[in-house]
Structures are given as C-alpha cells and as structure tokens.
Write a protein that holds these residues in place. Structure first.
Motif, PDB file in Angstrom:
ATOM      1  N   PHE A   6       0.846  -1.196   0.000  1.00 24.38           N
ATOM      2  CA  PHE A   6       0.000   0.000   0.000  1.00 24.38           C
ATOM      3  C   PHE A   6       0.876   1.238   0.000  1.00 24.38           C
ATOM      4  CE2 PHE A   6      -2.371   3.515   1.650  1.00 24.38           C
ATOM      5  CZ  PHE A   6      -3.681   3.320   1.220  1.00 24.38           C
ATOM      6  N   PHE A   7       0.563   2.173  -0.916  1.00 25.05           N
ATOM      7  CA  PHE A   7       1.268   3.443  -0.972  1.00 25.05           C
ATOM      8  C   PHE A   7       0.245   4.569  -1.083  1.00 25.05           C
ATOM      9  CE2 PHE A   7       4.256   0.313  -2.458  1.00 25.05           C
ATOM     10  CZ  PHE A   7       5.455   0.692  -1.871  1.00 25.05           C
ATOM     11  N   SER A   8       0.478   5.652  -0.339  1.00 26.59           N
ATOM     12  CA  SER A   8      -0.394   6.813  -0.455  1.00 26.59           C
ATOM     13  C   SER A   8      -0.432   7.262  -1.913  1.00 26.59           C
ATOM     14  CB  SER A   8       0.141   7.963   0.413  1.00 26.59           C
ATOM     15  OG  SER A   8      -0.023   7.680   1.781  1.00 26.59           O
ATOM     16  N   PRO A   9      -1.543   7.881  -2.350  1.00 30.28           N
ATOM     17  CA  PRO A   9      -1.669   8.299  -3.757  1.00 30.28           C
ATOM     18  C   PRO A   9      -0.468   9.086  -4.282  1.00 30.28           C
ATOM     19  CG  PRO A   9      -3.755   8.551  -2.646  1.00 30.28           C
ATOM     20  CD  PRO A   9      -2.772   8.164  -1.583  1.00 30.28           C
ATOM     21  N   ASP A  10       0.024  10.057  -3.518  1.00 26.63           N
ATOM     22  CA  ASP A  10       1.174  10.851  -3.970  1.00 26.63           C
ATOM     23  C   ASP A  10       2.406   9.974  -4.161  1.00 26.63           C
ATOM     24  OD1 ASP A  10      -0.370  13.086  -3.893  1.00 26.63           O
ATOM     25  OD2 ASP A  10       0.439  13.865  -2.014  1.00 26.63           O
ATOM     26  N   ILE A  11       2.591   9.029  -3.252  1.00 29.48           N
ATOM     27  CA  ILE A  11       3.733   8.131  -3.339  1.00 29.48           C
ATOM     28  C   ILE A  11       3.570   7.192  -4.528  1.00 29.48           C
ATOM     29  CG2 ILE A  11       5.050   6.354  -2.136  1.00 29.48           C
ATOM     30  CD1 ILE A  11       5.237   9.173  -0.943  1.00 29.48           C
ATOM     31  N   SER A  12       2.360   6.693  -4.742  1.00 30.29           N
ATOM     32  CA  SER A  12       2.092   5.799  -5.876  1.00 30.29           C
ATOM     33  C   SER A  12       2.435   6.487  -7.186  1.00 30.29           C
ATOM     34  CB  SER A  12       0.623   5.382  -5.881  1.00 30.29           C
ATOM     35  OG  SER A  12       0.318   4.618  -4.748  1.00 30.29           O
ATOM     36  N   GLN A  13       2.116   7.764  -7.296  1.00 35.55           N
ATOM     37  CA  GLN A  13       2.399   8.506  -8.522  1.00 35.55           C
ATOM     38  C   GLN A  13       3.897   8.589  -8.772  1.00 35.55           C
ATOM     39  OE1 GLN A  13      -0.100   9.645 -10.671  1.00 35.55           O
ATOM     40  NE2 GLN A  13       1.719   9.693 -11.963  1.00 35.55           N
ATOM     41  N   ILE A  14       4.658   8.796  -7.706  1.00 38.24           N
ATOM     42  CA  ILE A  14       6.113   8.848  -7.836  1.00 38.24           C
ATOM     43  C   ILE A  14       6.640   7.508  -8.336  1.00 38.24           C
ATOM     44  CG2 ILE A  14       8.282   9.012  -6.539  1.00 38.24           C
ATOM     45  CD1 ILE A  14       6.864  11.022  -4.704  1.00 38.24           C
ATOM     46  N   VAL A  15       6.135   6.420  -7.759  1.00 37.33           N
ATOM     47  CA  VAL A  15       6.579   5.082  -8.141  1.00 37.33           C
ATOM     48  C   VAL A  15       6.197   4.785  -9.585  1.00 37.33           C
ATOM     49  CG1 VAL A  15       6.348   2.629  -7.654  1.00 37.33           C
ATOM     50  CG2 VAL A  15       6.458   4.251  -5.770  1.00 37.33           C
ATOM     51  N   LEU A  16       4.964   5.124  -9.974  1.00 35.04           N
ATOM     52  CA  LEU A  16       4.510   4.871 -11.336  1.00 35.04           C
ATOM     53  C   LEU A  16       5.321   5.675 -12.351  1.00 35.04           C
ATOM     54  CD1 LEU A  16       0.639   4.773 -10.841  1.00 35.04           C
ATOM     55  CD2 LEU A  16       2.177   2.855 -11.241  1.00 35.04           C
TER      56      LEU A  16
END
Length: 232
Positions: free
Chosen positions: A140-150
C-alpha cells in the motif's frame, strides 16, 4: 393467512486482530497514532519504540504483525531498522509512516523491504486501509507516493538483463508474477489457478530467486517494464 418469519440477518464476520508496534521518536505523534487507531476494535497497539534499534528489540520481544515506522529517528533510522528486520523478523511487516515525498527516499523505502508507505497527513481511514492491506499481503502506498513510483516505472530503463531474465521464467511463473503485480494475495492466486497456497509460495520464491528481486514493489516494477503486467 400464512405469516412469513423474517430470516435473521447473517452475523458480520469478525475481523482478525492485527497487532501493531508504533515506532516514532516524538511522543505526541505516537499518542496521536494510538488515539487514531484505538477506535478500531480489530487493531491492537502492543507496544511503542523511539528509534530503529529499540524497534528491532521490541519486535523480537512482542512479535507484532505490523510495525508503523517513522524514518528520521536518532540512534538508528527507520530505513536501517527495516532492512535489519527483513532478516531478523521476516514475518513482521513494516509500514513506513513519514512526511517525505522525495523520489530517492521513496525508492530507498521500497528497496529496504517495507510493504507500504503512508504520508503522515493521510486520513485515519487511509491509515486503517493501509494497515489492513499490508496485513493481507498487498503493498500500500499513499496516492502521492504511488504517482512517484509509477512515474519511475514509466521513465526508468529496464535494469539488469531485462528480457533475458524473464525468459528464464516458466509460463506459470510469469503468470504468477503478473498476478503479484496486480496486487493479488497468495490465496487469491491459488484459487484462480486451482492450486494450493504452498504451490503459489514455491512459484513466488522461484521468481524472486531467478530475478534476484525480493520485494513486491520490485517485482511489480519488473513485471511492468518487461510487459508481463500493464499499468491501468
């Protein structure tokens, strides 16, 4: 006249208790997290620690299911502790809770072996959802973190021998890798493929060994960059 009796409503399945260790060097933050989670009957705070070194000792003693881990702490940082916990307490899952959104920090967190990352300004509902997701085996990653990863997935060239490594995977191992990237748990994959959970665990271990990747985030990145899974 025939009177139809109202059938009793099915009892809601009680959630299994999740044992949590709080790790943060600020007492106010620990108190705030404890207060935030206390309303959830299935979440139990079993202990607290003020730095990474103490977190490792408390983890060995208390054997929590999940550790909510801060990054910036004296004596030993959360990232150092997470790396050591991966070896010393492999059954304990680490959920990073911090304020950093720097890309390099995020990548270091993934590489440390943490199963998730939630920003400290996340809502209580998101924090609970993160804990439940990580406990079930889904990163699980917060939305902002998910965007960085993507964004990293989309812009970074394939590392290592790329396609050559994926060619060493059997068709079933590629199938399992794709489902891991989709966030499916071992049980879900077993049900989908009609095999036992232990068989899935074996496939998972072989995929990790062949690719030399040992985190869900790393496997997801590999699957996407090599066309085994797609971004939706």
């Amino acid at each position: 006249m025939v009177l139809l009796q109202k059938q009793p409503e099915p009892m809601t399945k009680r959630k299994k208790t999740i044992r949590i260790l709080l790790v943060d060097d600020h007492p106010v933050v620990r108190k705030g997290m404890s207060s935030c989670l206390s309303s959830q009957s299935h979440l139990q705070i079993v202990g607290e620690a003020v730095n990474g070194q103490e977190a490792i000792a408390r983890a060995k003693e208390l054997k929590p299911d999940i550790i909510l881990m801060d990054i910036d702490m004296p004596t030993m940082t959360g990232l150092e502790a997470t790396r050591l916990l991966r070896k010393d307490c492999p059954d304990v899952k680490v959920l990073i809770l911090s304020v950093h959104t720097n890309r390099q920090y995020v990548l270091q967190i993934i590489q440390s072996g943490a199963q998730g990352y939630v920003l400290k300004d996340a809502s209580p509902a998101d924090l609970v959802r993160a804990i439940e997701s990580v406990q079930s085996g889904v990163a699980f990653f917060s939305p902002d973190i998910s965007q960085i990863v993507l964004n990293q997935y989309l812009t970074e060239a394939t590392e290592g021998d790329g396609e050559g490594a994926s060619n060493r995977l059997t068709s079933r191992e590629k199938e399992v890798l794709g489902m891991i990237a989709e966030g499916q748990s071992n049980k879900e994959m077993a049900n989908h493929l009609g095999v036992g959970v232990r068989t899935i665990e074996t496939h998972r271990e072989r995929v990790m060994d062949k690719l030399s990747i040992h985190t869900v985030a790393g496997l997801t990145k590999y699957a996407i960059t090599n066309g085994i899974a797609k971004l939706e």
